[in-house]
Design an enzyme around this catalytic site. Sequence first.
Site, PDB file in Angstrom:
ATOM      1  N   SER A 211      -3.209  -6.496  -6.499  1.00 17.27           N
ATOM      2  CA  SER A 211      -2.508  -5.223  -6.660  1.00 17.27           C
ATOM      3  C   SER A 211      -1.675  -4.931  -5.422  1.00 17.27           C
ATOM      4  O   SER A 211      -1.411  -5.836  -4.614  1.00 17.27           O
ATOM      5  CB  SER A 211      -3.529  -4.104  -6.916  1.00 17.27           C
ATOM      6  OG  SER A 211      -2.876  -2.918  -7.310  1.00 17.27           O
ATOM      7  N   ASN A 212      -1.245  -3.705  -5.245  1.00 16.12           N
ATOM      8  CA  ASN A 212      -0.477  -3.324  -4.051  1.00 16.12           C
ATOM      9  C   ASN A 212      -0.846  -1.903  -3.644  1.00 16.12           C
ATOM     10  O   ASN A 212      -1.662  -1.256  -4.285  1.00 16.12           O
ATOM     11  CB  ASN A 212       1.022  -3.480  -4.310  1.00 16.12           C
ATOM     12  CG  ASN A 212       1.466  -2.623  -5.476  1.00 16.12           C
ATOM     13  OD1 ASN A 212       1.394  -1.408  -5.429  1.00 16.12           O
ATOM     14  ND2 ASN A 212       1.912  -3.268  -6.561  1.00 16.12           N
ATOM     15  N   HIS A 213      -0.215  -1.429  -2.569  1.00 14.53           N
ATOM     16  CA  HIS A 213      -0.628  -0.143  -1.977  1.00 14.53           C
ATOM     17  C   HIS A 213       0.043   1.086  -2.593  1.00 14.53           C
ATOM     18  O   HIS A 213      -0.074   2.182  -2.055  1.00 14.53           O
ATOM     19  CB  HIS A 213      -0.319  -0.140  -0.475  1.00 14.53           C
ATOM     20  CG  HIS A 213      -1.166  -1.103   0.294  1.00 14.53           C
ATOM     21  ND1 HIS A 213      -2.519  -0.945   0.407  1.00 14.53           N
ATOM     22  CD2 HIS A 213      -0.853  -2.243   0.958  1.00 14.53           C
ATOM     23  CE1 HIS A 213      -3.009  -1.933   1.125  1.00 14.53           C
ATOM     24  NE2 HIS A 213      -2.026  -2.738   1.468  1.00 14.53           N
TER      25      HIS A 213
END
Length: 399
Positions: A211-213
């Site tokens: 995923s990412n932030h």
Amino acid sequence: MLKGKKILLGVTGSIAAYKSAFLVRLLVKEGADVRVIMTNDACDFVAPLTFGTLSKSKVFTEFSEKSSGNWNNHVELGLWADIMLVAPATSNTIAKMANGICDNILLATYLSAKCPVYVAPAMDLDMYQHAATQKNLKSLKEFGNNIINVGKGELASGLEGEGRMAEPEEIVSILQKNTKKKTKLPKLAGKTVLISAGPTREAIDPVRYISNHSSGKMGFSLANVFAEYGAAVTLVSGPVGNLELDNSINRINVDSANEMYQSCMEHYKKCDIAIMSAAVADYTIEDPSKQKIKKQSDKLSLKLKKTKDILAEMGKKKKKQLLVGFALETNNELNNAKEKLKKKNADLIILNSLQNPESGFQYDTNQVTIVSNNNIKKYQLKHKEAVALDIASYINGIL
Ligand code: CTP
């Protein structure tokens, strides 16, 4: 829309002062910066420490502090405030406000304030109905102050009738209504708007993902702003934390880039405006494991395949829709944004650069540039809600 508003709350000596503690909590929850001034009588009902703790700021009770010799500058306080609210306002304070009497720091600050002033009276039935009180309230209104109507019900004296301070929720909603909609964005009303927000999660196995932030804050702020101006909003959101969302918004929760693609494309057909602010994974696991991958060799390779580019697909299928994309860049920002605009057949690209301090994923603030085929408009660093309003205003201007 009380976020970031500087609210000065004056508390006077009424049993309703306890309600003002809840009022501070609600205002702080709305994102307001609250400072409290108390009269000496108010301190008999609720301790200043209660308000200090809830507002996370110093409470003002005197013109000066005897122990330190510090002078509390009422002029500065009065000019600091965006809104001054006196709640509860006793008949005594109302009478003094109506007659320019200035024998405590609350009254001195009131006389110095240049902002809108709200007064929420609280007193017994007969005191409230007395001709002197009614005359004083009339004077306050004539001076341009806003009087918040008292409620009816059981009073501290045991009598029933008018005189109760309005409930904290009601006071907050009056402040909200009155501070809202300064900007007029008439072309957004009735429009169907599709917004994507947040990150996606690409499963590696049943317990792990890539995923990412992305926090989703920008997309949620956009959804709220468009809803506020009367658009019918569908928000397709990846997994995000607890973010506030207007009740009218149709929220669809998705997990993976593919789920986001399916959901967005379904709603795209019917929308007038599509804003893709989600941080969609560009690659997903080619063949996610059905079972949890066990720790074995020293190295593990994951095979990734490209996801579908939702914005680009929308660009291909574009008919009447206004298509807006985001671009988060670290270098060569403007050129990359212009290229994305062309490649994905978007009408606008909202560019944010990771080079700008306090912009992007981890922050509540963002600094954007709106790029179209014939225009480049750079904005200041702002709270994401204000950025959302800028984007909505820009779109309103080109519809
Ligand atoms: N986007 C999308 N679907 C994807 C990837 C991106 O809809 N699979 C959208 C984003 O929501 C954003 C825009 O495309 O509005 C640009 O995203 P960005 O990640 O900056 O660009 P990419 O096209 O992925 O290019 P790169 O990562 O190489 O910069």
